[in-house]
Design an enzyme around this catalytic site. Structure first.
Site, mmCIF file in Angstrom:
data_model
loop_
_atom_site.group_PDB
_atom_site.id
_atom_site.type_symbol
_atom_site.label_atom_id
_atom_site.label_comp_id
_atom_site.label_asym_id
_atom_site.label_seq_id
_atom_site.Cartn_x
_atom_site.Cartn_y
_atom_site.Cartn_z
ATOM 1 N N ASP A 1 2.411 4.973 -0.354
ATOM 2 C CA ASP A 1 1.872 6.261 0.079
ATOM 3 C C ASP A 1 1.664 7.212 -1.099
ATOM 4 O OD1 ASP A 1 2.075 5.350 2.673
ATOM 5 O OD2 ASP A 1 4.048 6.259 2.995
ATOM 6 N N ARG B 1 11.478 5.389 4.019
ATOM 7 C CA ARG B 1 11.720 6.835 3.979
ATOM 8 C C ARG B 1 12.417 7.339 5.247
ATOM 9 N NH1 ARG B 1 5.853 8.888 2.639
ATOM 10 N NH2 ARG B 1 6.806 10.916 3.100
ATOM 11 N N ARG C 1 0.853 -1.193 0.000
ATOM 12 C CA ARG C 1 0.000 0.000 0.000
ATOM 13 C C ARG C 1 0.886 1.241 0.000
ATOM 14 N NH1 ARG C 1 -3.470 -2.489 5.006
ATOM 15 N NH2 ARG C 1 -4.555 -4.136 3.862
#
Length: 385
Positions: A52, A197, A50
């Site tokens: 972002d 990230r 999923r």
């Protein structure tokens, strides 16, 4: 009915991520809409990752079920005719109705790109993070090496995430410099929310000199999101692809400062049996370690897991870990389980247990993990029969 697997590439710039949202367009929403129109029946895809908002993909994997007679390998060509040009299905194929992209063993590969120069390039603004501070790639590599392996990555997960188990495995973490672009390439069994990230943001702090490379180990051990670096912007991140495991590896071994264990998986396919040897584990990680590995063995096809705690004998008769119940193994059952092993497997297990016995001056006690739901079903069947 058939199940179709899609490999999907997309530019995430104009989307609110993969997953359906109440407001804003998503990759999942577009695929559902266009596949429903094409196949003339309600379609709901399930994605493996999923991603972002703003994150790109070269090969996300998704499945859906359909009664339509269109050949599975033709669906990608047909649906691409109506998809927007920033989304393309790279392939479509029929898979087993039992295959699921989130339950199958998988290696996910991500890349984070950093444009490291004095002035930004407009053509790179959507696909790389611009950093004008000079970054020391060698220092970044030293810090990255400390993250490889199975660890608790709570420090590298968004603090508001409600995930219960923050243990993940990183197989490779490489950093390469291509001209003025620095590429962080990371592969692992799975990733927490914003994990890649946050790792990228932390390694950039190391590259700038704000953190020492060896401080990465302390950040990892702290299990505190406040200790790690900032979350790097989404635009630099691309899901490169996923590789699904076709055969189980014989032995799985994990060792870090918090735990060490072995799992023998070579007898899962035929005998539905796995062997789990825990050499050491911190008490605060104990329950999660048992539950995670026993559950993983059952997901892979085991119906019983023979386990032994070679450090403190924390396993107990009738102890429960989630859906699984632990029972002490009798001599006859243990002997039968050991006869399944080949000579090399038996020798390694005896060697590991022997070392523990010398250290603790006691005979290791084996237990067997069973699925509590399956045991209840068996009890009902026995009573009704």
């Amino acid at each position: 009915m058939k199940r179709v697997r899609l490999t999907v590439a997309y530019d995430g710039t104009n989307y609110c991520g993969w997953q359906l949202q109440k407001k804003g367009e998503t990759i999942e929403g577009v695929l559902n809409r266009e596949l429903t129109a094409l196949l003339k029946e309600p379609i709901a895809v399930t994605g493996a990752s999923r991603t972002d908002a703003g994150v790109h993909s070269l090969g996300n994997v998704a499945i859906f079920d359909t009664n339509n007679r269109m050949a599975a390998d033709k669906i990608c060509l047909a649906v691409n005719q109506s998809l927007p040009e920033d989304i393309r299905v790279q392939s479509s194929e029929e898979v087993s109705l039992f295959w699921h992209p989130r339950k199958a063993n998988c290696t996910k590969i991500y890349e984070y790109r950093i444009l490291n120069r004095r002035i930004p390039l407009p053509t790179q603004r959507l696909y790389a993070y611009f950093c004008y501070y000079p970054l020391d790639v060698e220092r970044m590599r030293q810090g990255a090496a400390l993250l490889v392996g199975e660890h608790n990555f709570k420090s590298f997960c968004t603090a508001k995430s409600n995930v219960e188990d923050t243990v993940r495995t990183i197989y490779h973490l490489d950093i390469e410099k291509d001209g003025e672009c620095i590429v962080i390439r990371i592969s692992g069994s799975g990733f927490l929310y914003n994990m890649v990230r946050i790792i990228a943001g932390t390694l950039m702090q190391v590259g700038k000199g704000a953190l020492l490379p060896e401080e990465v180990a302390a950040i990892l051990a702290a299990r505190d999101r406040r200790r790690a670096g900032p979350t790097a912007p989404a635009a630099g991140l691309t899901l490169v692809g996923m590789t699904y495991e076709k055969e189980l590896c014989c032995w799985q071994h994990s060792e870090n400062e918090d735990w060490e264990y072995y799992v023998l998986q070579s007898h899962i396919k035929k005998e539905r049996t796995a062997y789990f040897l825990i050499l050491r584990c911190r008490d605060e990680d104990w329950e999660r370690l048992i539950l995670r590995n026993v559950h993983h063995a059952f997901q892979n096809g085991a119906t019983r897991v023979f386990a032994v705690d070679l450090e403190k004998e924390r396993l107990r008769e009738n102890a429960r870990f989630g859906y699984y119940r632990i029972n002490e193994v009798g001599r006859q059952a243990l002997w039968e389980a050991m006869t399944l092993l080949d000579e090399k497997e038996k020798a390694l297990i005896q060697e590991i247990c022997g070392r523990a016995k010398e250290k603790n001056l006691r005979e290791p006690v084996w237990y067997c993990g069973m699925d509590e739901k399956a045991l209840k079903m068996a009890d009902k069947t026995e009573k009704s029969g």
